[in-house]
Design a protein around this motif. Structure first.
Motif, PDB file in Angstrom:
ATOM      1  N   MET A 239      -8.886   0.441   1.304  1.00  0.00           N
ATOM      2  CA  MET A 239      -8.427   1.744   1.767  1.00  0.00           C
ATOM      3  C   MET A 239      -8.777   1.887   3.246  1.00  0.00           C
ATOM      4  O   MET A 239      -9.848   1.485   3.689  1.00  0.00           O
TER       5      MET A 239
ATOM      6  N   ALA B 119       0.815  -1.204   0.000  1.00  0.00           N
ATOM      7  CA  ALA B 119       0.000   0.000   0.000  1.00  0.00           C
ATOM      8  C   ALA B 119       0.853   1.261   0.000  1.00  0.00           C
ATOM      9  O   ALA B 119       2.053   1.232   0.269  1.00  0.00           O
TER      10      ALA B 119
ATOM     11  N   TRP C 175      -3.880   2.887   1.164  1.00  0.00           N
ATOM     12  CA  TRP C 175      -4.676   2.172   0.175  1.00  0.00           C
ATOM     13  C   TRP C 175      -3.758   1.239  -0.599  1.00  0.00           C
ATOM     14  O   TRP C 175      -2.613   1.571  -0.896  1.00  0.00           O
TER      15      TRP C 175
ATOM     16  N   ASP D  43     -12.764  -2.775   1.992  1.00  0.00           N
ATOM     17  CA  ASP D  43     -11.929  -3.713   1.256  1.00  0.00           C
ATOM     18  C   ASP D  43     -12.827  -4.584   0.378  1.00  0.00           C
ATOM     19  O   ASP D  43     -13.806  -5.153   0.863  1.00  0.00           O
TER      20      ASP D  43
ATOM     21  N   THR E 125      -3.745   8.000   5.575  1.00  0.00           N
ATOM     22  CA  THR E 125      -4.526   7.113   4.721  1.00  0.00           C
ATOM     23  C   THR E 125      -3.615   6.048   4.142  1.00  0.00           C
ATOM     24  O   THR E 125      -2.455   6.331   3.805  1.00  0.00           O
TER      25      THR E 125
END
Length: 413
Positions: free
Chosen positions: A384, A60, A404, A369, A402
């Protein structure tokens, strides 16, 4: 202030000390091996039964690698966790089990944040007609954040051993006694936020004796009562030492029941050894429950307990966590998971301070997800996660981030 008599506590834990050595400070009781590893394992190699697994928990982009409030730095990261569980059963009366695993953490640009976090554990179960005896030992070396109040990826070692004796009094009634000693050893490292040396503040040994009485209410439901005594000693900060215990009631549901999981609620008391550090007495507990219907699984979690802080003037806090998740089968082999979690830390401070020093940390996280299941134990997902932490002490500050990316799981679903 009420204080547990030192000679009584010393005698009690000396007996336990002869039985168990070193346990992870917050480790749960190690999971018992399956009744018949021959059926649970995926691979048989002569007398050894093996179940390998791996997980890419994140491939990620992390938007805030260092949890910075003013200058967030982003990077590509990956965490790979290979593991293998092994069992050696001997006539179903004795089972040796081991686990070897490691978290391999990689960052593309920030090489200082990369780490290898190994874990080793072993357990032996001796099963009799009415009495079962088990013992376990383990070690873990980790460089991940131990809590939401610490931003440094601090290197620490935890070792554990447990000893348990279970006695089936009646077909539906069983008693169990568990002894443990927990050792936590941080490396010499200062946390940027708390401004304290983690080794000085948090290195400790925790001893505990846990007695439980289980009753099988139905084939799907077991209720129990639990009593625990514990003694916590800080090797470099003796002013944080404490003694106490807890009493609780709980229930466990079979995974095939209408509601699966477990829940426990009780009362905990901590007697501190300094007159200017307040004792703690209050509600504690935990719950992890789920219900599945029509292709939808709903999960709820809750916990409240005392944890030790890295801050010098606020030695411990009450951690309250609430979470919810929903997993929905979409179509074919596609599914979706959404979830949210809220944590709150409420700190206790020394009474001798002339000015009040309340402290609070709040963190809220939510994520989604979507994944494809190639087989029951192999899934690939794209998701995310967004989080925000509020730090309320002398000055307020907020940090957010964040992530993702992709996740892969095999053998762990």
């Amino acid at each position: 202030m009420t204080v547990v008599r030192p000679e009584a506590a010393a005698a009690l834990f000396a007996v336990v000390g002869m039985l168990v050595v070193c346990a992870d400070a917050r480790a749960q009781v190690p999971e018992a091996p399956p009744e018949d590893p021959r059926q649970a394992a995926r691979i048989r190699w002569s007398p050894v039964y093996l179940t390998p697994s791996f997980r890419v928990s994140e491939l990620a982009v992390d938007s805030n690698v260092f949890n910075s409030a003013t200058n967030p730095r982003a990077d590509l990261t990956m965490t790979l966790t290979p593991a293998v569980d092994a069992w050696v059963p001997i006539q179903r009366r004795v089972v040796f089990s081991t686990r070897a695993a490691a978290d391999l953490v990689w960052f593309k640009s920030f090489a200082s944040e990369r780490s290898i976090n190994p874990e080793l554990a072993a357990r032996v179960d001796v099963r009799g007609t009415r009495v079962n005896v088990w013992a376990s030992s383990g070690w873990r070396r980790s460089r991940q954040r131990p809590s939401f109040e610490i931003d440094a990826r601090s290197r620490r070692s935890t070792t554990h051993q447990h000893l348990g004796v279970a006695w089936r009094i009646r077909p539906k009634l069983e008693a169990e006694l568990i002894g443990s000693i927990d050792v936590i050893d941080f490396d010499q490292q200062e946390d940027v936020i708390t401004g304290t040396n983690l080794r000085t503040a948090l290195n400790r040994t925790e001893r505990a004796v846990d007695a439980r009485l289980y009753y099988a209410l139905t084939p799907m439901t077991t209720v129990y009562v639990r009593g625990q005594l514990h003694d916590d000693r800080f090797s470099r900060a003796p002013s944080r030492d404490g003694q106490g215990g807890r009493a609780a009631i709980g229930v466990r549901f079979n995974r095939r029941a209408l509601v699966a999981g477990s829940a426990e609620i009780g009362f905990r008391r901590l007697f501190t050894l300094r007159p200017d550090l307040p004792d703690f007495s209050g509600l504690v507990g935990s719950a992890a429950l789920s219900h599945t219907t029509g292709g939808t699984r709903i999960g709820l979690s809750w916990s409240r307990d005392l944890e030790y802080s890295a801050q010098q003037l606020r030695p411990y806090y009450i951690d309250t966590s609430v979470g919810v998740s929903v997993r929905r089968q979409l179509f074919g082999n596609f599914d979706m998971l959404v979830g949210a979690r809220r944590d709150r830390y409420e700190y206790r401070t020394f009474d001798a301070l002339l000015t009040p020093m309340p402290g609070r940390v709040r963190r809220f996280e939510y994520g989604i997800d979507v994944g494809y299941r190639f087989r029951p134990d192999l899934r690939i997902g794209l998701g995310m996660t967004n989080w925000r932490r509020t730090w309320q002490f002398e000055t307020d500050r907020a940090v957010r981030g964040t992530q993702w990316g992709v996740s892969v799981s095999y053998g762990v679903l």
